[in-house]
Design a protein around this motif. Structure first.
Motif, short mmCIF file in Angstrom:
data_model
loop_
_atom_site.label_atom_id
_atom_site.label_comp_id
_atom_site.label_asym_id
_atom_site.label_seq_id
_atom_site.Cartn_x
_atom_site.Cartn_y
_atom_site.Cartn_z
N THR A 228 12.68 -3.89 -6.16
CA THR A 228 11.27 -4.26 -6.07
C THR A 228 10.36 -3.09 -5.70
O THR A 228 9.19 -3.07 -6.07
CB THR A 228 11.09 -5.37 -5.01
N GLY A 229 10.87 -2.16 -4.92
CA GLY A 229 10.07 -1.04 -4.46
C GLY A 229 9.29 -1.32 -3.20
O GLY A 229 8.38 -0.56 -2.85
N THR A 230 9.65 -2.41 -2.50
CA THR A 230 8.95 -2.73 -1.26
C THR A 230 9.94 -3.13 -0.18
O THR A 230 10.93 -3.82 -0.46
CB THR A 230 7.93 -3.86 -1.46
N SER A 231 9.66 -2.73 1.05
CA SER A 231 10.50 -3.12 2.19
C SER A 231 10.09 -4.48 2.75
O SER A 231 10.73 -4.99 3.67
CB SER A 231 10.38 -2.06 3.29
N GLN A 232 9.04 -5.07 2.18
CA GLN A 232 8.55 -6.37 2.66
C GLN A 232 9.31 -7.55 2.05
O GLN A 232 9.13 -8.68 2.48
CB GLN A 232 7.06 -6.51 2.36
N ILE A 233 10.11 -7.30 1.03
CA ILE A 233 10.86 -8.36 0.37
C ILE A 233 12.35 -8.09 0.56
O ILE A 233 12.85 -7.02 0.19
CB ILE A 233 10.53 -8.43 -1.14
N HIS A 234 13.06 -9.08 1.11
CA HIS A 234 14.48 -8.91 1.39
C HIS A 234 15.37 -9.74 0.46
O HIS A 234 16.58 -9.52 0.42
CB HIS A 234 14.78 -9.27 2.85
N THR A 235 14.78 -10.68 -0.26
CA THR A 235 15.53 -11.51 -1.20
C THR A 235 14.67 -11.76 -2.43
O THR A 235 13.48 -12.08 -2.30
CB THR A 235 15.92 -12.86 -0.57
N ALA A 236 15.26 -11.62 -3.60
CA ALA A 236 14.55 -11.90 -4.85
C ALA A 236 15.51 -12.59 -5.81
O ALA A 236 16.71 -12.28 -5.84
CB ALA A 236 14.01 -10.62 -5.47
N GLU B 6 6.44 9.74 -7.13
CA GLU B 6 7.62 9.08 -6.59
C GLU B 6 7.32 7.69 -6.05
O GLU B 6 8.08 6.74 -6.29
CB GLU B 6 8.22 9.95 -5.47
N ALA B 7 6.22 7.52 -5.34
CA ALA B 7 5.88 6.22 -4.77
C ALA B 7 5.62 5.19 -5.87
O ALA B 7 6.04 4.03 -5.77
CB ALA B 7 4.67 6.33 -3.86
N ASN C 130 -1.49 -2.68 -0.05
CA ASN C 130 -1.12 -2.01 1.19
C ASN C 130 -0.01 -2.74 1.93
O ASN C 130 0.77 -2.11 2.67
CB ASN C 130 -2.34 -1.87 2.10
N HIS C 131 0.07 -4.05 1.73
CA HIS C 131 1.16 -4.81 2.36
C HIS C 131 2.49 -4.50 1.69
O HIS C 131 3.48 -4.20 2.37
CB HIS C 131 0.87 -6.30 2.27
N TYR C 132 2.52 -4.54 0.37
CA TYR C 132 3.77 -4.35 -0.35
C TYR C 132 4.09 -2.88 -0.62
O TYR C 132 5.26 -2.48 -0.58
CB TYR C 132 3.73 -5.12 -1.67
N PHE C 133 3.09 -2.09 -0.92
CA PHE C 133 3.33 -0.71 -1.37
C PHE C 133 2.41 0.28 -0.64
O PHE C 133 1.60 0.99 -1.26
CB PHE C 133 3.11 -0.60 -2.88
N PRO C 134 2.52 0.37 0.67
CA PRO C 134 1.62 1.26 1.43
C PRO C 134 1.80 2.73 1.07
O PRO C 134 0.88 3.54 1.26
CB PRO C 134 2.00 0.99 2.88
N GLU C 135 2.98 3.10 0.56
CA GLU C 135 3.25 4.50 0.23
C GLU C 135 2.31 5.02 -0.87
O GLU C 135 2.14 6.24 -1.03
CB GLU C 135 4.70 4.67 -0.23
N LEU C 136 1.70 4.11 -1.63
CA LEU C 136 0.79 4.54 -2.70
C LEU C 136 -0.50 5.14 -2.15
O LEU C 136 -1.17 5.90 -2.85
CB LEU C 136 0.43 3.35 -3.60
N GLY C 137 -0.86 4.80 -0.92
CA GLY C 137 -2.16 5.24 -0.41
C GLY C 137 -3.28 4.47 -1.08
O GLY C 137 -3.11 3.33 -1.52
N ASN C 138 -4.44 5.08 -1.19
CA ASN C 138 -5.58 4.43 -1.83
C ASN C 138 -5.39 4.38 -3.34
O ASN C 138 -5.07 5.39 -3.97
CB ASN C 138 -6.88 5.16 -1.51
N VAL C 139 -5.57 3.21 -3.90
CA VAL C 139 -5.42 2.99 -5.35
C VAL C 139 -6.78 2.71 -5.96
O VAL C 139 -7.58 1.95 -5.39
CB VAL C 139 -4.46 1.82 -5.62
N ARG C 140 -7.05 3.29 -7.10
CA ARG C 140 -8.30 3.03 -7.80
C ARG C 140 -8.07 1.92 -8.83
O ARG C 140 -7.24 2.04 -9.72
CB ARG C 140 -8.80 4.29 -8.50
N TRP C 141 -8.83 0.83 -8.69
CA TRP C 141 -8.72 -0.32 -9.59
C TRP C 141 -9.72 -0.17 -10.73
O TRP C 141 -10.88 0.16 -10.51
CB TRP C 141 -8.96 -1.61 -8.82
N GLU C 142 -9.26 -0.41 -11.94
CA GLU C 142 -10.10 -0.18 -13.11
C GLU C 142 -10.51 -1.45 -13.86
O GLU C 142 -11.61 -1.51 -14.41
CB GLU C 142 -9.38 0.75 -14.10
#
Length: 430
Positions: free
Chosen positions: A167-175, A269-270, A324-336
């Protein structure tokens, strides 16, 4: 913070299948079948009728696609929204297992059409992931896993470090990984269906909203402002975009919405760690969040509710909170991009397939599973018209009772979605 967010549908902007300007209906036509609605259900019906050599004319009020067929998340999911045992409980053993079997095989039908007609829709077949966001959600995924495996479905619970890698997130432990499923660009898929149907002889008219239907002896005359189509059979494939009072489909669903935001293309990488196998995903929240990437690497987040009419700053705040909850490593993301589509809901979360009058077929209430359900319903309608056999439809034709208090259902759902999102923005529900 971003400054480039605009209300545009990503899928229409990035579709590899080019738009086609189909003509408007301007005269009196005849066909064996008239299909009303140029979304996935209508186009699948037209395609499968054309494959059988049956003359079919399709009428679309706007362009192809205009509605939810080009604006959904693009998840090629198996089954209905609710677990298979719940489907059986709602519909009974025979009908419930029929739905489970036919819609369980629906992703394979979609991918077969994509391959046969070389539809360029960025299809992936690596499955989808249902994400357990808390202990209760993980328990629900285990229940679904057991029910699906009991029916032979290739589903697996991914847990711990393996889940985090997938998943790429530490917030999810089961999928829950469903290997039957995948993702597409839904606009490109819909355009590809139209191209394939037209190549086989189906006649498509756009910018031709239907104004009514009248009986003419043993046939039906479908009226538009500038023309008409007379046919023995009519398929009403308007689903969540049914607006006219004369169209009985309107009585059998209540309208909901789904909005999405897409980032600029992400690299590094993130970004590469997010859904590295390109599954589409959604979580077990009361009001779900969907997560996927597109071919260019954009992060696409979505949720139930109407984005249209809400301030862009509000939508950005929501997307930033989820990211930011799931993928904080991305930092600020620009939404288009941000866009909204309609969903046809039913109180029991199951679809309706019915014959409102002799010779007229209708379906609605896909509850967010339109790509696969619309594709197999279209095939089933074509088979029924050709053979008087409804066995390929997920449900037999019936005469369901209209849904009462539809506007109240819609208001209640939208109000609940908005409150939930406000809680997320305030970080009360994260």
């Amino acid at each position: 913070m971003q400054t480039t967010l605009s209300e545009r549908c990503l899928w229409l902007q990035t579709s590899a299948e080019a738009p086609v300007q189909y003509p408007a209906l301007t005269n009196q036509e005849e066909a064996e079948v008239c299909v009303v609605g140029g979304g996935i259900t209508g186009l699948s019906t037209a395609l499968h009728l054309a494959e059988k050599g049956i003359k079919v004319i399709l009428l679309e009020a706007g362009d192809i696609p205009t509605g939810g067929s080009g604006r959904n998340v693009g998840l090629v999911n198996a089954g209905l929204w609710i677990p298979p045992d719940d489907i059986v409980a709602a519909l009974g053993e025979e009908k419930g297992e029929r739905v489970n079997t036919i819609l369980g095989g629906a992703p394979a039908k979609v991918f077969d059409i994509i391959e046969r007609y070389a539809i360029e829709c960025d299809a992936t077949r690596t499955g989808t992931l249902h994400l357990g966001h808390n202990t209760k959600g993980c328990q629900e995924l285990a229940r679904r896993r057991d029910q699906l495996q009991n029916r032979g479905a290739p589903v697996t619970l991914i847990e711990g470090e393996a889940c985090e890698r997938m998943t790429g997130t530490s917030q999810i432990h089961t999928a829950l990984l469903d290997k039957r499923a995948g993702t597409i660009n839904p606009c490109a898929y819909t355009r590809g269906l139209a191209r394939a149907a037209a190549d086989l002889g189906a006649i498509l008219y756009c910018q031709s909203p239907v104004t009514g239907i009248e009986r003419q002896e043993d046939r039906w005359r479908v009226l538009t402002q500038n023309g008409s189509v007379t046919a023995s059979r009519v398929v009403m494939a308007t689903n969540a975009y049914t607006e006219d009072d004369w169209n009985q489909v309107r009585q059998h669903f209540f309208t909901g919405h789904y909005y999405q935001l897409a980032s600029e293309p992400l690299t590094g990488e993130a970004a590469d760690a997010i859904l590295p196998e390109k599954q589409g995903a959604w979580d077990t929240r009361t009001v779900l969040s969907s997560i996927r990437r597109d071919k260019a690497g954009r992060l696409i987040l979505g949720s139930l509710g109407k984005g249209e009419g809400k301030p862009l700053a509000y939508l950005t705040r929501w997307a930033d909170t989820i990211q930011n909850h799931y993928f904080p490593e991305l930092g600020n993301v620009r939404w288009e991009y941000t866009w909204t589509g309609k969903v046809a809901f039913t109180p029991d979360h199951t679809l309706r397939i019915f014959e409102p009058a002799p010779g007229i077929l209708s379906a609605t209430g896909y509850n967010g599973r339109g790509i696969t359900t619309g594709t197999v319903v279209g095939e089933g309608f074509a088979h029924y018209i050709a053979n008087e056999d409804d066995s390929l439809l997920p449900l037999p034709l019936s005469q369901p009772k209209p849904i009462k208090a539809r506007p109240l259902w819609s208001c209640a759902y939208e109000g609940g979605f908005s409150l939930y999102h406000a809680g997320q923005c305030l970080r009360v529900l994260i």
